[in-house]
Scaffold this motif. Sequence first.
Motif, PDB file in Angstrom:
ATOM      1  N   THR A   7       0.842  -1.186   0.000  1.00  0.00           N
ATOM      2  CA  THR A   7       0.000   0.000   0.000  1.00  0.00           C
ATOM      3  C   THR A   7       0.883   1.243   0.000  1.00  0.00           C
ATOM      4  OG1 THR A   7      -1.420  -1.307   1.412  1.00  0.00           O
ATOM      5  CG2 THR A   7      -1.998   1.005   1.157  1.00  0.00           C
ATOM      6  N   ALA A   8       0.396   2.318  -0.602  1.00  0.00           N
ATOM      7  CA  ALA A   8       1.158   3.566  -0.613  1.00  0.00           C
ATOM      8  C   ALA A   8       1.352   4.054   0.820  1.00  0.00           C
ATOM      9  CB  ALA A   8       0.417   4.617  -1.433  1.00  0.00           C
ATOM     10  N   PRO A   9       2.585   4.478   1.172  1.00  0.00           N
ATOM     11  CA  PRO A   9       2.833   4.894   2.561  1.00  0.00           C
ATOM     12  C   PRO A   9       1.965   6.063   3.019  1.00  0.00           C
ATOM     13  CG  PRO A   9       4.802   5.220   1.177  1.00  0.00           C
ATOM     14  CD  PRO A   9       3.821   4.448   0.367  1.00  0.00           C
ATOM     15  N   ASP A  10       1.629   6.991   2.110  1.00  0.00           N
ATOM     16  CA  ASP A  10       0.819   8.130   2.572  1.00  0.00           C
ATOM     17  C   ASP A  10      -0.611   7.687   2.930  1.00  0.00           C
ATOM     18  OD1 ASP A  10       0.499   7.671  -0.106  1.00  0.00           O
ATOM     19  OD2 ASP A  10       0.701   9.755  -0.753  1.00  0.00           O
ATOM     20  N   LEU A  56       0.190   0.009  11.822  1.00  0.00           N
ATOM     21  CA  LEU A  56       0.024   0.762  10.573  1.00  0.00           C
ATOM     22  C   LEU A  56       1.237   1.649  10.287  1.00  0.00           C
ATOM     23  CD1 LEU A  56      -3.727   1.670  11.107  1.00  0.00           C
ATOM     24  CD2 LEU A  56      -2.837   0.295   9.205  1.00  0.00           C
ATOM     25  N   LEU A  57       1.744   2.339  11.313  1.00  0.00           N
ATOM     26  CA  LEU A  57       2.898   3.205  11.101  1.00  0.00           C
ATOM     27  C   LEU A  57       4.157   2.373  10.817  1.00  0.00           C
ATOM     28  CD1 LEU A  57       2.343   5.990  13.824  1.00  0.00           C
ATOM     29  CD2 LEU A  57       1.845   6.097  11.377  1.00  0.00           C
ATOM     30  N   GLY A  58       4.282   1.254  11.511  1.00  0.00           N
ATOM     31  CA  GLY A  58       5.420   0.369  11.248  1.00  0.00           C
ATOM     32  C   GLY A  58       5.413  -0.113   9.804  1.00  0.00           C
ATOM     33  N   HIS A  59       4.238  -0.495   9.325  1.00  0.00           N
ATOM     34  CA  HIS A  59       4.089  -0.948   7.937  1.00  0.00           C
ATOM     35  C   HIS A  59       4.388   0.203   6.978  1.00  0.00           C
ATOM     36  CE1 HIS A  59       2.904  -3.360   4.616  1.00  0.00           C
ATOM     37  NE2 HIS A  59       1.689  -2.867   4.460  1.00  0.00           N
ATOM     38  N   ALA A  60       3.886   1.396   7.288  1.00  0.00           N
ATOM     39  CA  ALA A  60       4.132   2.567   6.436  1.00  0.00           C
ATOM     40  C   ALA A  60       5.637   2.831   6.317  1.00  0.00           C
ATOM     41  CB  ALA A  60       3.426   3.798   7.004  1.00  0.00           C
ATOM     42  N   GLY A  61       6.342   2.756   7.439  1.00  0.00           N
ATOM     43  CA  GLY A  61       7.779   3.009   7.440  1.00  0.00           C
ATOM     44  C   GLY A  61       8.549   1.986   6.613  1.00  0.00           C
ATOM     45  N   GLU A  70       8.250   3.023  13.518  1.00  0.00           N
ATOM     46  CA  GLU A  70       7.019   3.533  14.137  1.00  0.00           C
ATOM     47  C   GLU A  70       7.310   4.681  15.114  1.00  0.00           C
ATOM     48  OE1 GLU A  70       6.052  -0.389  15.773  1.00  0.00           O
ATOM     49  OE2 GLU A  70       6.304   0.434  17.780  1.00  0.00           O
ATOM     50  N   ASP A  71       8.435   4.588  15.861  1.00  0.00           N
ATOM     51  CA  ASP A  71       8.766   5.643  16.813  1.00  0.00           C
ATOM     52  C   ASP A  71       9.149   6.939  16.103  1.00  0.00           C
ATOM     53  OD1 ASP A  71       8.230   4.054  18.934  1.00  0.00           O
ATOM     54  OD2 ASP A  71      10.315   3.682  19.519  1.00  0.00           O
ATOM     55  N   THR A  72       9.929   6.822  15.036  1.00  0.00           N
ATOM     56  CA  THR A  72      10.306   8.017  14.269  1.00  0.00           C
ATOM     57  C   THR A  72       9.053   8.717  13.760  1.00  0.00           C
ATOM     58  OG1 THR A  72      12.216   6.752  13.527  1.00  0.00           O
ATOM     59  CG2 THR A  72      11.816   8.844  12.422  1.00  0.00           C
ATOM     60  N   LEU A  73       8.131   7.917  13.223  1.00  0.00           N
ATOM     61  CA  LEU A  73       6.924   8.501  12.640  1.00  0.00           C
ATOM     62  C   LEU A  73       6.022   9.112  13.717  1.00  0.00           C
ATOM     63  CD1 LEU A  73       6.213   5.797   9.933  1.00  0.00           C
ATOM     64  CD2 LEU A  73       6.790   8.202   9.525  1.00  0.00           C
TER      65      LEU A  73
END
Lengths: 253, 179
Positions: A7-10, A56-61, A70-73
């Motif tokens: 999936t697109a990260p945005d 979700l954030l981990g997957h996006a990263g 996930e922590d950075t995001l």
Amino acid sequence: MTTAVHTAPDYLLRLGDDALVAAQRLCWWATRAPQLEEDVALANIALDLLGQARALLGHAGRVEGRGRDEDTLAFLRDDRAFTNVQLVELADTDFADAVTRLLFFGVYQDLLYRRLTASTDPVLAAIAVKSAKETAYHVDHAAAWTVRLGDGTEESHRRMRRATRDLWPYTHELFVSDEVFARAATDGTGVDPAGLRAPWRERITTVLTEATLPVPEDGWAPGGGRHGLHTEAFGPLVLEMQGLHRAHPGARW
Amino acid sequence: MVTAERIRAAVAAVPDPEIRVVTIAELGILREVSVDGDGSTAVTITPTYVGCPAMDTIRADIRAAARRAGAPDVRVDTVWSPAWTTRWIGEEARAKLAAAGIAPPGDLPESSGDLPEPVGAAPAGTRLLPLAVTGTPPAPACPRCGGRAERLARFGSTACKSLWRCESCGEPFDHFKEH
């Protein structure tokens, strides 16, 4: 070898930011809810939402491939980089606000995750299967409180009426489509939220009617959260959420 | 000699950090353990709830248990799919939960993905929609006396439990929610 669908990260960031900010806002209620059981309930729901956000954030990263975890995001982006809807960031002045937002946002998430279980991205589909089970339970809880307070005393009815009317304008943003959503829907990884509006409205109307609350009139429809424009309540929320991590980078316990 | 069986048994015996009367294998959190010829161990686990705060402790406990059993290195992977369900908790673990005062989860219908259909008459031109999307699970029996119970709260001391009170003996108790 099959090519993994990503999936697109945005798109993932929007879903992750919604869950993260909703969790952070809900945490505020721990020690402030009207009864101890409700402290525990809202903290549990916040924990589920935080778990969804981490996934979700981990997957996006990972999909993005720029080394952001996930922590950075969550902790190192500035407020303008967050793409959550404004509904989840608004400060609560009353328990009725928390109940109403949990209902409005929970039904949206429930509809969304159920559809995302068919995502062509296997990681997102797996996250959605787990999250859908949890969100259904959140909605039960919010609906039960909405009916109890709406069809309760004159005072509780008045407060729920005020909260549903005040939060209603912010629900429109949940269903606004744009090129990011359209692309995700076209390639089958995501869902265009515009299609969730009718079933959302139907479910919300059922609950509000049972609660003897009127369905608020449509009118003002603020937005901009998906593009980093946030309300004045958002800055302090981000400061509190990120303060420890920014003061002690990489802190662990 | 390092025995794969010994490492497997050690990992399977790791207790759940929040409900210590049952192991991660009995709860279904432990999905797979593979041990190489030299004892290098790869473990796959899955969380009960996506935000379960016990996962970090479970990973650390798995590493420690495998090392104590002789594994030179341990890798722990987390998977989301297939999604964890209380159907994976066996009879023996259910008995252990009940003995510890936690009412075990009841049966789940085979397909729980669909909304339950409400019963009753809808006003003309409209249709009824379910208010509660998860349906109402049957009340658990009191793990102490078997009496009827009332639910005090949908949520409890951990993500996987709710809080009940027995109407016969008056004792409050945790119930492992059907999931």
